[in-house]
Design an enzyme around this catalytic site. Structure first.
Site, PDB file in Angstrom:
ATOM      1  N   GLY A  27       0.858  -1.182   0.000  1.00  0.00           N
ATOM      2  CA  GLY A  27       0.000   0.000   0.000  1.00  0.00           C
ATOM      3  C   GLY A  27       0.892   1.229   0.000  1.00  0.00           C
ATOM      4  O   GLY A  27       1.340   1.667   1.055  1.00  0.00           O
ATOM      5  N   LEU A  28       1.198   1.760  -1.188  1.00  0.00           N
ATOM      6  CA  LEU A  28       2.074   2.943  -1.291  1.00  0.00           C
ATOM      7  C   LEU A  28       1.236   4.191  -1.053  1.00  0.00           C
ATOM      8  O   LEU A  28       0.367   4.515  -1.854  1.00  0.00           O
ATOM      9  CB  LEU A  28       2.713   3.021  -2.682  1.00  0.00           C
ATOM     10  CG  LEU A  28       4.016   2.273  -2.950  1.00  0.00           C
ATOM     11  CD1 LEU A  28       4.527   2.636  -4.338  1.00  0.00           C
ATOM     12  CD2 LEU A  28       5.095   2.549  -1.913  1.00  0.00           C
ATOM     13  N   SER A  29       1.502   4.894   0.047  1.00  0.00           N
ATOM     14  CA  SER A  29       0.658   6.039   0.404  1.00  0.00           C
ATOM     15  C   SER A  29       1.251   7.363  -0.054  1.00  0.00           C
ATOM     16  O   SER A  29       0.622   8.405   0.067  1.00  0.00           O
ATOM     17  CB  SER A  29       0.485   6.088   1.917  1.00  0.00           C
ATOM     18  OG  SER A  29       1.731   6.367   2.524  1.00  0.00           O
ATOM     19  N   GLY A  30       2.497   7.323  -0.556  1.00  0.00           N
ATOM     20  CA  GLY A  30       3.161   8.577  -0.886  1.00  0.00           C
ATOM     21  C   GLY A  30       3.943   9.129   0.293  1.00  0.00           C
ATOM     22  O   GLY A  30       4.430  10.247   0.254  1.00  0.00           O
ATOM     23  N   GLY A  31       4.076   8.323   1.348  1.00  0.00           N
ATOM     24  CA  GLY A  31       4.866   8.710   2.515  1.00  0.00           C
ATOM     25  C   GLY A  31       6.175   7.929   2.563  1.00  0.00           C
ATOM     26  O   GLY A  31       6.374   6.986   1.795  1.00  0.00           O
ATOM     27  N   SER A  80       5.920   3.804   3.734  1.00  0.00           N
ATOM     28  CA  SER A  80       5.542   2.794   2.733  1.00  0.00           C
ATOM     29  C   SER A  80       6.575   2.714   1.601  1.00  0.00           C
ATOM     30  O   SER A  80       6.784   1.655   1.016  1.00  0.00           O
ATOM     31  CB  SER A  80       4.139   3.066   2.178  1.00  0.00           C
ATOM     32  OG  SER A  80       4.081   4.319   1.543  1.00  0.00           O
ATOM     33  N   MET A 139      -4.072   3.835  -2.712  1.00  0.00           N
ATOM     34  CA  MET A 139      -5.511   3.867  -2.437  1.00  0.00           C
ATOM     35  C   MET A 139      -6.026   5.289  -2.508  1.00  0.00           C
ATOM     36  O   MET A 139      -5.571   6.148  -1.767  1.00  0.00           O
ATOM     37  CB  MET A 139      -5.780   3.381  -1.011  1.00  0.00           C
ATOM     38  CG  MET A 139      -5.665   1.918  -0.810  1.00  0.00           C
ATOM     39  SD  MET A 139      -5.866   1.517   0.955  1.00  0.00           S
ATOM     40  CE  MET A 139      -4.176   1.195   1.400  1.00  0.00           C
ATOM     41  N   CYS A 196     -10.277   2.382   9.499  1.00  0.00           N
ATOM     42  CA  CYS A 196      -9.729   2.369   8.142  1.00  0.00           C
ATOM     43  C   CYS A 196      -8.867   1.113   7.939  1.00  0.00           C
ATOM     44  O   CYS A 196      -8.924   0.476   6.888  1.00  0.00           O
ATOM     45  CB  CYS A 196      -8.910   3.632   7.919  1.00  0.00           C
ATOM     46  SG  CYS A 196      -8.192   3.726   6.277  1.00  0.00           S
ATOM     47  N   CYS A 255      -7.069   9.189   8.093  1.00  0.00           N
ATOM     48  CA  CYS A 255      -6.439   8.090   7.376  1.00  0.00           C
ATOM     49  C   CYS A 255      -6.657   8.206   5.863  1.00  0.00           C
ATOM     50  O   CYS A 255      -7.767   8.052   5.376  1.00  0.00           O
ATOM     51  CB  CYS A 255      -7.062   6.809   7.917  1.00  0.00           C
ATOM     52  SG  CYS A 255      -6.778   5.385   6.938  1.00  0.00           S
TER      53      CYS A 255
END
Length: 395
Positions: free
Chosen positions: A7-11, A14, A33, A100, A200
């Site tokens: 799950g790559l969140s852009g942070g 991850s 997501m 979440c 979240c």
């Protein structure tokens, strides 16, 4: 080669998760997501999910892994946002991050990942997983992260054995500083990116503003209840049974207007939560006012002066049977049993010594020391040393 969907969140967390798994020889796919695009609840002109999605894409590109975006905004609205509004309307305070994880990341998202042929789903959570054999079955343990300042096991307190069996937490052994160092060494665009503060995966949304767009303002009064009020005078009681005593210890104070004086006005009791200090806009008191209770039926907020006010503290809480969840089902206690644990009622709270008492009506948790702002709708999680055993919604 096992396949893992991250799950790559852009942070940064991850991003490093994806890098470490690739190093370990997994076939890694990055999935972003998208959980929000309701333009009726925009808070600013910023579009944080777009920036995050771009960062995630650049990280995937740098690592040389496939990347795509999945739109889960419909499920997110249904399972998280609507639930949140519903809870606030009832005067409870939900925890969207725990939900979440339970409803979106480790359910909807996990199902998509597995449908892509993944063996595992990985996230950038600061927690660890262990496993052992018991009666011929594999039992999975959810352990706190090595970085005490960042441990996120609490947010995963509703996970099941089934979900844990398919999950990896590669950064759980690391300190946050080490994660940033790895990102910098790999020249990842997220290396110095600040941690997100918003809901979240929604981003920079301020909760009161968010709530005001769905729950209509309704003027009511703020009542200050003095610490000396009769409500707080606990007489020595003789209990006929242990259950009667547990009910007494976990019951909240019942206030009425005559217990104090009106000191201000508010725009809706459902915007406030226990322990809250900001946003009351009442000045002139020797010590700051804290919310000790909200009555959404009568639209009254009850407050007390100072953080040591007796109305803030309670020794026990109750979790109903349908809201009780064991990560370690093999350790679940049954009617009449008790278990010594450490527990926390909010993220980052140091673990507190407590005892679980299981009754036929539900579970009581009695703390060694009174706890501040036990809040209906929040999650209590219980541990043995660094293992999270289970959790429940405070009722």
């Amino acid at each position: 080669m096992k396949k893992v969907v991250v799950g790559l969140s852009g942070g940064v967390d991850s991003s490093v998760t994806a890098h470490l798994l690739k190093e370990q020889g997994y076939e890694v796919i990055g999935l972003f997501m998208k959980n929000w695009h309701d333009d009726s609840v925009t808070i600013s002109d910023e579009c944080p999910w777009l920036d995050d999605s771009n960062d995630a894409m650049m990280v995937a590109d740098k690592l040389g892994i496939p990347f795509q975006t999945v739109d889960l905004s419909e499920e997110y609205k249904e399972r998280i946002v609507d639930y949140m509004f519903n809870e606030y309307e009832k005067g409870r305070t939900p925890n969207p991050d725990v939900l979440c994880n339970r409803e979106i990341k480790f359910d909807v998202f996990m199902k998509i990942a597995l449908s892509l042929g993944a063996d595992y789903v990985a996230t950038g959570h600061y927690c660890r997983k262990a496993e052992f054999e018991k009666d011929g079955k594999t039992v999975y343990r959810l352990l706190s992260g090595k970085d005490n300042n960042k441990d996120q096991s609490y947010f995963l307190c509703q996970l099941t054995q089934e979900q844990l069996s398919k999950t990896l937490f590669p950064i759980g052994e690391l300190q946050k500083s080490e994660v940033r160092e790895i990102a910098a060494a790999q020249d990842l665009v997220t290396a110095d990116k600040k941690d997100s503060q918003g809901l979240c995966f929604i981003g920079k949304v301020r909760l009161p503003d968010f709530l005001q767009q769905k729950l209509k303002p309704k003027e009511g009064v703020i009542v200050e209840v003095p610490a000396t009020t009769d409500v707080f005078q606990k007489e020595d009681k003789n209990f006929n049974s242990r259950i009667e005593e547990l009910e007494y210890l976990s019951s909240k104070y019942q206030y009425s207007m005559k217990d104090g004086k009106v000191v201000g006005k508010h725009q809706g009791a459902h915007y406030f939560t226990k322990g809250q200090r900001k946003g009351l806009a009442v000045g002139g008191t020797p010590a700051p006012l804290f919310v000790i209770d909200t009555d959404v039926e009568e639209n009254v907020i009850y407050t007390g002066q100072g953080k040591d006010h007796p109305g803030i503290y309670r020794k026990a809480l109750f979790v109903s049977p349908e809201e009780t969840h064991w990560v370690r089902q093999d350790l679940a206690i049954t009617d009449g049993e008790e278990l010594k644990v450490q527990a926390r009622i909010r993220y980052r709270q140091p673990l507190q010594d407590a005892v679980l008492y299981q009754t036929e009506h539900g579970m009581y948790i009695v703390f060694d020391k009174p706890q501040a702002s036990i809040t209906e709708g929040q999650f209590v999680a219980w541990y043995h040393e660094d293992e999270l055993l289970g959790s429940g919604v405070i009722s």
